[in-house]
Motif scaffolding. Structure first.
Motif, PDB file in Angstrom:
ATOM      1  N   ILE A 206      -1.329   7.625  -3.376  1.00  0.00           N
ATOM      2  CA  ILE A 206      -2.645   7.681  -2.851  1.00  0.00           C
ATOM      3  C   ILE A 206      -3.089   6.227  -2.517  1.00  0.00           C
ATOM      4  CG2 ILE A 206      -5.017   8.078  -3.142  1.00  0.00           C
ATOM      5  CD1 ILE A 206      -4.220  10.259  -5.302  1.00  0.00           C
ATOM      6  N   HIS A 207      -2.831   5.219  -3.370  1.00  0.00           N
ATOM      7  CA  HIS A 207      -3.518   3.847  -2.935  1.00  0.00           C
ATOM      8  C   HIS A 207      -2.558   3.232  -1.759  1.00  0.00           C
ATOM      9  CE1 HIS A 207      -6.838   3.750  -5.706  1.00  0.00           C
ATOM     10  NE2 HIS A 207      -6.131   4.287  -6.239  1.00  0.00           N
ATOM     11  N   SER A 210      -3.952   4.655   1.048  1.00  0.00           N
ATOM     12  CA  SER A 210      -5.441   4.606   1.581  1.00  0.00           C
ATOM     13  C   SER A 210      -6.037   3.599   1.506  1.00  0.00           C
ATOM     14  CB  SER A 210      -6.277   5.973   1.179  1.00  0.00           C
ATOM     15  OG  SER A 210      -6.248   5.446  -0.416  1.00  0.00           O
ATOM     16  N   GLN A 211      -5.680   2.668   0.461  1.00  0.00           N
ATOM     17  CA  GLN A 211      -6.494   1.702  -0.108  1.00  0.00           C
ATOM     18  C   GLN A 211      -7.878   1.760  -0.412  1.00  0.00           C
ATOM     19  OE1 GLN A 211      -5.394   0.348   3.469  1.00  0.00           O
ATOM     20  NE2 GLN A 211      -3.533   0.706   2.561  1.00  0.00           N
ATOM     21  N   TRP A 212      -8.314   3.067  -0.941  1.00  0.00           N
ATOM     22  CA  TRP A 212      -9.619   3.631  -0.639  1.00  0.00           C
ATOM     23  C   TRP A 212     -10.436   2.821  -1.902  1.00  0.00           C
ATOM     24  CZ3 TRP A 212     -12.661   5.247   2.457  1.00  0.00           C
ATOM     25  CH2 TRP A 212     -13.617   5.803   2.132  1.00  0.00           C
ATOM     26  N   TRP A 236     -12.628  -1.781   5.539  1.00  0.00           N
ATOM     27  CA  TRP A 236     -11.738  -0.773   4.862  1.00  0.00           C
ATOM     28  C   TRP A 236     -11.088  -0.325   5.884  1.00  0.00           C
ATOM     29  CZ3 TRP A 236     -11.674   4.344   5.990  1.00  0.00           C
ATOM     30  CH2 TRP A 236     -10.592   5.192   5.512  1.00  0.00           C
ATOM     31  N   PHE A 240      -7.262  -0.542   7.169  1.00  0.00           N
ATOM     32  CA  PHE A 240      -6.553   0.875   7.125  1.00  0.00           C
ATOM     33  C   PHE A 240      -5.678   0.952   8.577  1.00  0.00           C
ATOM     34  CE2 PHE A 240      -5.882   5.102   8.096  1.00  0.00           C
ATOM     35  CZ  PHE A 240      -5.177   5.610   7.181  1.00  0.00           C
ATOM     36  N   SER A 244      -1.578   1.008   8.490  1.00  0.00           N
ATOM     37  CA  SER A 244      -0.900   1.978   8.685  1.00  0.00           C
ATOM     38  C   SER A 244      -0.260   1.681  10.029  1.00  0.00           C
ATOM     39  CB  SER A 244      -2.160   3.302   9.120  1.00  0.00           C
ATOM     40  OG  SER A 244      -3.017   2.918  10.067  1.00  0.00           O
TER      41      SER A 244
END
Ligand SMILES: Cc1cc2nc3c(=O)[nH]c(=O)nc-3n(C[C@H](O)[C@H](O)[C@H](O)COP(=O)(O)OP(=O)(O)OC[C@H]3O[C@@H](n4cnc5c(N)ncnc54)[C@H](O)[C@@H]3O)c2cc1C
Ligand code: SF4
Ligand code: SF4
Ligand code: SF4
Ligand code: SF4
Lengths: 388, 450
Positions: A206-207, A210-212, A236, A240, A244
């Protein structure tokens, strides 16, 4: 037992400027940090470690990777000790402490070394092309494009890609293994059931994608749309986009070069072109955005730029620019320009990947998600022991 | 000035003291008692400074007003002391004979001082209510008002900015003291020496967004708490202003606006640890069931009897927690959530309190910089008067014949302000006694500073 080493602060200062010795230990930074919690209590603890020179504690700490440099701690630190910047400096320090070759340390602490390395790697590519390039035909393909694959057959380039990717993975993975040894293996107080490594794996995935966690930096009560409007997700989002794009391009180049580097000119809606355009756009916008932020020093995290930040952004920007030019020259039917630009493109791309991915700025792409993964494994393990 | 002789005059004295706080009063009494003619120029409507508004003083817990008022009344009645309230200095000029010409202006209070008896009839008649600055905005006051019950002089004044000119006060005033025709009065004082005792200002905590930026109703400043603890207190008990609830859990946030580079005040205010410890004890006296917690960075209890006073607070069960409050948030019922890192355990904690007191720091009073003729007066980096010879002549400014006393020279408590006033009195006595025009004439600024 930990050893105090008052000189250690000087070692840290090799990786960035710092005023952390001004800290009077008030804890304000930790209290305002939206990402700190009672499992990972930073940044004050790290400042203490740095001031006292508790090297072992720093080496084993994942906290610097859990900080996303929102800068709240620095803007509110009563002593202007700039804790956020120390966390950044410690990320550089840790990157080099994981790196068993010692190269990361060299890159982070010596401008001359970094520039020389870039130059040598670029020269290496140039020489390869000088001696081994294919025929430089000026004849165009039926749809008017340049025969790039005659000059640089994708098969050969791909073979090179694979060798390079092998190198990169070897160094990066061995460094991550080293990180694992430091943060988990050597800690005698931890008993980690193997199953946890699998159950917590989702955090890594997930991280990475996404680096959420960035968005956790914003905890005000505004609605999602107000936050979007106020630009609270912009950082963000651009980050992202950039990352990506990079991952996409890297995958296409290393894994699918036969498909990506064609002589055929596809219609504009062809996935090859669309994906290419998305990535170039992402990289271009991202690099320009970050360069402008760093020049303007508008927010806390772009105030203190290290020279490695600049080399990284410059190389990435130039790679993108030359990549775009290769594409334009190729579909525009300009053979010589295409060939020279292609060589130049690789002369920038190759050093960037070789230096940045395993040893410098780009390595955080791997260290950060792994740190979050490791820290979740540790937390889960500690929870299990406390339940017993 | 020439045209309007009615409103201007030239007068002579030995020493002019700027500021009638405890330091200024103490110096005035010392000098007047040794035969000097002294004039006190006070900006406010009353003398007494900050101290007259305090509850009790650390570490003796003596009643603050009970120490101030005897000095205030002694000074007001002293034949050697002339007091001008509601008056500010506009210009200072050094003449060839070594005298200072201090041009001061008394603002109109629209009440005839010699007729007003302080009966408060005007106050009762006035229909307009505004915030009472002497009660630190906890309650309201009328626009025709006696500043506060123990003000000196105890004479009404009209706050003309908020007055609607309805005339009710004029009708109510039996002696006919209300006089809307008053104009500013200029006085030029020719003196040998000047003492600047203009005190300090309080840090405005509204600047700190993380502490509510002034929006949280139950976050008060220490001065507001101080007012709630004095004998003449507005509510006659301690309560939180948001809803009048008597608090059970009071928190003190130390170093709010001191030792903080982000608000431009990196130095220690020296008094806030101690006044917070004092207030904590007084709260426990007023509300024995309450819990008081003091969040501190370091407790600075360096004076005589101070540390014992701190230990006494601990014995009274005041909790002391090391850690700077990072954030305060307001809950729906008006309670407050304080977030901090507990330095002792290294854990991030959140604590709920129903009232928060910000122990605000003190800042230099920058009024002095606005006075014309004092452009060359040296200040320290924090805008306090610079003590050029801190070791040998601590209360001399860099300008000949100009001295300083009390918090005008830096943060200090009442005992130190009084000590500084004593020291400066001795220095001024010597200076005034040795003042011979021909000698002073040759005095240059540089020889004063040698
Ligand atoms: C909340 C709080 C609690 C405290 N509790 C204690 C305590 O318990 N014990 C203790 O020792 N200390 C205490 N102190 C500190 C104490 O108030 C000061 O040390 C003391 O009042 C300093 O006296 P001062 O005369 O130097 O200044 P001030 O009291 O500020 O007096 C200065 C005077 O100068 C006047 N003035 C200002 N500018 C001009 C101008 N331009 N022209 C003419 N006049 C001017 C002002 O109106 C004022 O009257 C406390 C302070 C605070 C804020
Ligand atoms: S806020 Fe600043 S002074 Fe306080 S602990 Fe953090 S770094 Fe140190
Ligand atoms: S920069 Fe932000 S995320 Fe990093 S330690 Fe400071 S407050 Fe926390
Ligand atoms: S004239 Fe002004 S001060 Fe007098 S009663 Fe009316 S409002 Fe109050
Ligand atoms: S006296 Fe205490 S509360 Fe005030 S600034 Fe100094 S340390 Fe902070």
């Amino acid at each position: 037992m930990s050893e105090l080493d008052p000189k250690f602060a000087r070692e840290i200062l090799k990786f960035g400027d710092g005023t952390f010795s001004a800290c009077y230990n008030c804890g304000n930074c930790t209290a305002v940090c939206n990402l700190a919690n009672n499992d990972n209590t930073f940044p004050r603890r790290l400042i203490r470690f740095s001031v006292l020179g508790l090297k072992d504690q720093i080496d084993a700490s994942l906290d610097p990777w859990l900080c996303y440099y929102c800068g709240d701690c620095s803007t509110t630190c009563p002593r202007n000790a700039n804790p956020g910047d120390l966390m950044m400096t410690l990320r550089r320090y840790l990157s080099s402490s994981y790196d068993w070759t010692g190269l990361a340390r060299k890159f982070y602490t010596s401008k001359v070394f970094e520039l020389t390395a870039i130059f040598i790697l670029a020269l290496f590519i140039l020489l390869l092309f000088v001696f081994f390039h294919g025929p430089m035909t000026t004849e165009l393909t039926p749809d008017g494009g340049v025969q790039l694959n005659t000059f640089a057959p994708w098969k050969t380039i791909e073979a090179g890609d694979w060798i390079m990717a092998g190198f990169l993975s070897f160094f990066l993975l061995s460094n991550i293994f080293n990180m694992y040894l430091k943060v988990i293996w050597r800690r005698k107080d931890l008993k980690i059931p193997v199953s946890l490594y699998f159950s917590e794996l989702r955090h890594l995935i997930i991280h990475f994608f996404s680096q959420w966690r960035f968005s956790d930096c914003e905890t005000n009560q505004d609605s999602f749309f107000t936050k979007v409007k106020n630009g609270e997700y912009t950082y963000w989002f651009v980050h992202f986009l950039l990352m990506s794009s990079y991952v996409l391009l890297f995958t296409m180049i290393v894994g699918f070069l036969y498909w990506f580097q064609t002589d055929e000119i596809h219609p504009w809606w062809h996935p090859q072109r669309l994906l290419g355009y998305y990535s170039t756009f992402g990289l271009l916008l991202g690099t320009i955005y970050f360069i402008v932020l760093r020049i303007k020093k508008q927010n806390e995290k772009s105030k203190n730029s290290h020279y490695t930040d600049w080399t990284f952004l410059t190389l990435l920007f130039l790679t993108t620019l030359t990549g775009i030019l290769v594409h334009l020259f190729r579909i525009g039917g300009l053979p010589m320009a295409t060939y020279y630009m292609y060589v130049l493109h690789l002369m920038i791309l190759f050093p960037m990947l070789m230096i940045e991915v395993p040893f410098s700025k780009w390595s955080h792409l791997a260290y950060r998600p792994f740190a979050i993964y490791f820290s979740n494994v540790i937390m889960a393990a500690q929870q299990k022991t406390s339940q017993k | 000035m020439e045209q309007n002789m009615k409103n201007s005059s030239v007068k002579v004295a030995d020493t002019l003291i700027l500021g009638g706080g405890i330091a200024g009063l103490e110096a005035a009494l010392n000098l007047a008692n040794t035969g000097h003619q002294v004039v006190i120029v006070e900006k406010d409507l009353s003398i007494g400074g900050r101290m007259i508004h305090l509850s009790k003083v650390f570490p003796t817990l003596d009643c603050s007003a009970c120490i101030t008022t005897p000095k205030v009344s002694e000074a007001s009645r002293h034949p050697g002391i002339h007091i001008q309230v509601n008056t500010g200095a506009k210009k200072l000029a050094f003449d060839a004979k070594g005298h200072w010409h201090v041009h001061v202006q008394t603002e109109p209070r629209f009440v005839n001082e010699s007729l007003c008896t302080g009966c408060q009839d005007c106050e009762r008649a006035c229909p307009v209510v505004v915030k009472d600055e002497y009660q630190y905005n906890l309650v309201g006051r009328k626009v025709a008002y006696i500043p506060f019950s123990i003000a000196s002089p105890r004479i009404a004044a009209i706050d003309i900015e908020n007055c609607i000119l309805c005339g009710a006060c004029e009708k109510a005033c039996v002696p006919g003291a209300i006089d809307f025709s008053q104009e500013p009065v200029q006085t030029e004082w020719i003196v040998k020496s000047v003492i600047i005792a203009s005190g300090f200002t309080l840090f405005d905590p509204d600047q700190i967004e993380r502490y509510g930026g002034g929006k949280f109703k139950n976050v008060v400043t220490a001065m507001q708490m101080e007012r709630q603890l004095v004998p003449t207190r507005p509510f006659n008990t301690v309560l939180r202003p948001g809803d009048g609830k008597i608090p059970d859990k009071v928190a003190y946030v130390l170093c709010a606006g001191s030792r903080d580079g982000t608000v431009g005040n990196p130095i220690c205010s020296q008094i806030c640890c101690m006044y917070s410890i004092k207030q904590a004890q007084l709260i426990l006296g007023a509300l024995p069931m309450a819990d008081v917690t003091v969040y501190y960075l370091h407790i600075r209890s360096f004076g005589k009897g101070f540390d014992e006073f701190y230990q006494q607070a601990k014995k009274m069960d005041v909790s002391f927690i090391k850690g700077k409050i990072g954030k305060i948030s307001e809950l729906e019922n008006g309670d407050l959530m304080l977030r901090y890192e507990d330095i002792a355990s290294g854990k991030i904690k959140e604590a709920k309190h129903d009232m928060v007191v910000l122990s605000v720091g003190i800042l230099a009073n920058r009024d002095i910089e606005k006075i014309s003729g004092l452009e060359n007066l040296e200040l320290d980096p924090f805008h306090y008067l610079k003590q050029r010879q801190e070791m040998s002549n601590p209360f001399k400014t860099n300008l000949p014949g100009i001295f300083m006393a009390g918090t005008a020279s830096g943060p200090m408590d009442i005992p130190d302000s009084i000590l500084s006033a004593g020291a400066v009195s001795a220095m001024v006595t010597k200076y005034n006694k040795g003042f011979v025009e021909s000698i002073i004439n040759s005095l240059t600024i540089s020889s004063w500073n040698e």
